[in-house]
Design an enzyme around this catalytic site. Structure first.
Site, mmCIF file in Angstrom:
data_model
loop_
_atom_site.group_PDB
_atom_site.id
_atom_site.type_symbol
_atom_site.label_atom_id
_atom_site.label_comp_id
_atom_site.label_asym_id
_atom_site.label_seq_id
_atom_site.Cartn_x
_atom_site.Cartn_y
_atom_site.Cartn_z
ATOM 1 N NE ARG A 1 34.771 65.978 -0.755
ATOM 2 C CZ ARG A 1 34.099 66.974 -0.179
ATOM 3 N NH1 ARG A 1 34.709 67.767 0.685
ATOM 4 N NH2 ARG A 1 32.823 67.178 -0.460
ATOM 5 N NE ARG B 1 37.327 69.512 -2.337
ATOM 6 C CZ ARG B 1 36.166 69.795 -1.757
ATOM 7 N NH1 ARG B 1 36.114 70.659 -0.760
ATOM 8 N NH2 ARG B 1 35.048 69.228 -2.187
ATOM 9 N NE ARG C 1 29.700 68.240 -3.502
ATOM 10 C CZ ARG C 1 31.033 68.392 -3.601
ATOM 11 N NH1 ARG C 1 31.701 67.783 -4.561
ATOM 12 N NH2 ARG C 1 31.665 69.140 -2.741
ATOM 13 C CE LYS D 1 30.348 74.371 3.172
ATOM 14 N NZ LYS D 1 30.480 74.346 1.695
ATOM 15 N NE ARG E 1 25.370 70.225 2.586
ATOM 16 C CZ ARG E 1 26.704 70.170 2.639
ATOM 17 N NH1 ARG E 1 27.334 69.991 3.758
ATOM 18 N NH2 ARG E 1 27.399 70.289 1.560
HETATM 19 P P1 AP5 Z 1 37.034 73.947 0.571
HETATM 20 O O1 AP5 Z 1 37.483 74.787 1.710
HETATM 21 O O2 AP5 Z 1 37.345 72.502 0.611
HETATM 22 O O3 AP5 Z 1 35.487 74.233 0.285
HETATM 23 P P2 AP5 Z 1 34.191 73.787 1.069
HETATM 24 O O4 AP5 Z 1 33.249 74.942 1.076
HETATM 25 O O5 AP5 Z 1 34.540 73.191 2.383
HETATM 26 O O6 AP5 Z 1 33.661 72.723 0.030
HETATM 27 P P3 AP5 Z 1 33.066 71.257 0.238
HETATM 28 O O7 AP5 Z 1 33.025 70.639 -1.134
HETATM 29 O O8 AP5 Z 1 33.802 70.499 1.279
HETATM 30 O O9 AP5 Z 1 31.659 71.597 0.678
HETATM 31 P P4 AP5 Z 1 30.494 70.664 0.639
HETATM 32 O O10 AP5 Z 1 29.551 71.456 1.433
HETATM 33 O O11 AP5 Z 1 30.028 70.240 -0.705
HETATM 34 O O12 AP5 Z 1 31.074 69.294 1.228
HETATM 35 P P5 AP5 Z 1 30.963 68.628 2.650
HETATM 36 O O13 AP5 Z 1 32.239 67.941 2.898
HETATM 37 O O14 AP5 Z 1 30.425 69.555 3.663
HETATM 38 O O15 AP5 Z 1 37.642 74.587 -0.773
HETATM 39 C C1 AP5 Z 1 37.378 74.001 -2.036
HETATM 40 C C2 AP5 Z 1 38.624 74.160 -2.925
HETATM 41 O O16 AP5 Z 1 38.834 75.542 -3.196
HETATM 42 C C3 AP5 Z 1 39.916 73.669 -2.273
HETATM 43 O O17 AP5 Z 1 40.713 73.115 -3.260
HETATM 44 C C4 AP5 Z 1 40.551 74.953 -1.687
HETATM 45 O O18 AP5 Z 1 41.964 74.864 -1.623
HETATM 46 C C5 AP5 Z 1 40.104 75.988 -2.712
HETATM 47 N N1 AP5 Z 1 39.843 77.297 -2.101
HETATM 48 C C6 AP5 Z 1 39.261 77.569 -0.896
HETATM 49 N N2 AP5 Z 1 39.160 78.894 -0.703
HETATM 50 C C7 AP5 Z 1 39.666 79.479 -1.831
HETATM 51 C C8 AP5 Z 1 39.826 80.839 -2.244
HETATM 52 N N3 AP5 Z 1 39.446 81.861 -1.466
HETATM 53 N N4 AP5 Z 1 40.367 81.072 -3.470
HETATM 54 C C9 AP5 Z 1 40.767 80.044 -4.280
HETATM 55 N N5 AP5 Z 1 40.649 78.725 -3.928
HETATM 56 C C10 AP5 Z 1 40.096 78.460 -2.731
HETATM 57 O O19 AP5 Z 1 29.814 67.551 2.364
HETATM 58 C C11 AP5 Z 1 30.016 66.484 1.472
HETATM 59 C C12 AP5 Z 1 28.743 65.697 1.321
HETATM 60 O O20 AP5 Z 1 28.349 65.132 2.601
HETATM 61 C C13 AP5 Z 1 27.506 66.521 0.877
HETATM 62 O O21 AP5 Z 1 27.436 66.666 -0.522
HETATM 63 C C14 AP5 Z 1 26.372 65.659 1.430
HETATM 64 O O22 AP5 Z 1 26.150 64.535 0.613
HETATM 65 C C15 AP5 Z 1 26.941 65.160 2.772
HETATM 66 N N6 AP5 Z 1 26.598 66.088 3.855
HETATM 67 C C16 AP5 Z 1 27.456 66.866 4.567
HETATM 68 N N7 AP5 Z 1 26.789 67.612 5.462
HETATM 69 C C17 AP5 Z 1 25.482 67.293 5.311
HETATM 70 C C18 AP5 Z 1 24.295 67.765 5.922
HETATM 71 N N8 AP5 Z 1 24.314 68.725 6.862
HETATM 72 N N9 AP5 Z 1 23.118 67.209 5.523
HETATM 73 C C19 AP5 Z 1 23.073 66.237 4.593
HETATM 74 N N10 AP5 Z 1 24.165 65.767 3.946
HETATM 75 C C20 AP5 Z 1 25.357 66.305 4.301
#
Ligand code: AP5
Length: 216
Positions: free
Chosen positions: A160, A127, A171, A13, A88
């Protein structure tokens, strides 16, 4: 264009949102990134959020909805935005609808980046992130040109705290239980677009752009 990038942790994402924001000239709003910035500054909200995030649990809805509501009221969101990691929970999705209705807006597309479970674990545990510009790298799939240094801004890369195997498993379970049901929520609203996220980063981007059409 008002977009939601949807998908499991590690689906890509953030990676796609950064490129789409550049291409469509609309802000990328990542709740995870907002929390990480607050955590780095040790604000009261950041310290509270850290208790949930580092263990892989969701931050409570009231906190999360509050920061999104405030962010969406900024003038830069007038011509569109990309939400990454929000909503979410069903309650967050319903709240978002109400927030947008207040200014006669709606979500145009929910882009569900679909990736198989084994790939998700490999992506998250490999990552590397930039704390300054938010760029995301992978030790195998997207290595930075110089190890440990961001290609975009030259800042040092970090791992991270929630990318350890134990938090990653929590997660992914949380996603299955609390977030995945939103796929049906948005199917009913006829705005869901499913993208095969198992392909390489450039192909995933091309598929998203082709689905969005020329709505720039
Ligand atoms: P990346 O693009 O970083 O993936 P992502 O989907 O953004 O993954 P996140 O881990 O950031 O998602 P998340 O939803 O758990 O975390 P968030 O920060 O939102 O890609 C991942 C890796 O894969 C990278 O190394 C990239 O280079 C590689 N990659 C990407 N595309 C690829 C491809 N096509 N092929 C190969 N490799 C690829 O949230 C973190 C925390 O915050 C949550 O756990 C929660 O505690 C809190 N939080 C955030 N939002 C909320 C909410 N709405 N409600 C409650 N808590 C929340």
């Amino acid at each position: 264009m008002n977009l939601i990038l949807f998908g499991a942790p590690g689906a890509g994402k953030g990676t796609q949102a950064l490129e789409l924001a550049k291409s469509y000239q609309i802000p990328h709003i990542s709740t995870g990134e907002m929390f990480r910035q607050a955590m780095a500054k040790h604000t009261p909200m950041g310290d509270e959020a850290a208790k949930y995030i580092n263990k892989g649990n969701l931050v409570p809805d009231d906190v999360t909805i509050g920061i999104v509501k405030e962010r969406l009221s900024n003038p830069d969101c007038q011509n569109g935005f990309i939400l990454d990691g929000f909503p979410r929970t069903t309650f967050q999705a319903e709240s978002l609808e109400k927030i947008l209705q207040e200014s006669n807006k709606k979500i145009d597309y929910v882009i569900d980046i679909d990736v198989n479970q084994d790939a998700l674990i490999q992506r998250l545990t490999g990552r590397r992130m930039c704390s300054k510009c938010g760029a995301s790298y992978h030790i195998i799939h997207r290595p930075s040109k110089i190890e440990g240094v961001c290609d975009e801004c030259g800042n040092e890369l970090y791992i991270r705290k929630d990318d350890n195997l134990e938090s990653v498993k929590t997660r992914l379970e949380t996603y299955q239980k609390q977030t995945k049901p939103l796929i049906d929520f948005y199917k009913q609203r006829d705005c869901l677009v499913v993208i095969d996220g198992n392909q390489d980063i450039k192909k995933v981007f091309a598929d998203i752009v082709s689905k969005l059409g020329d709505n720039k």
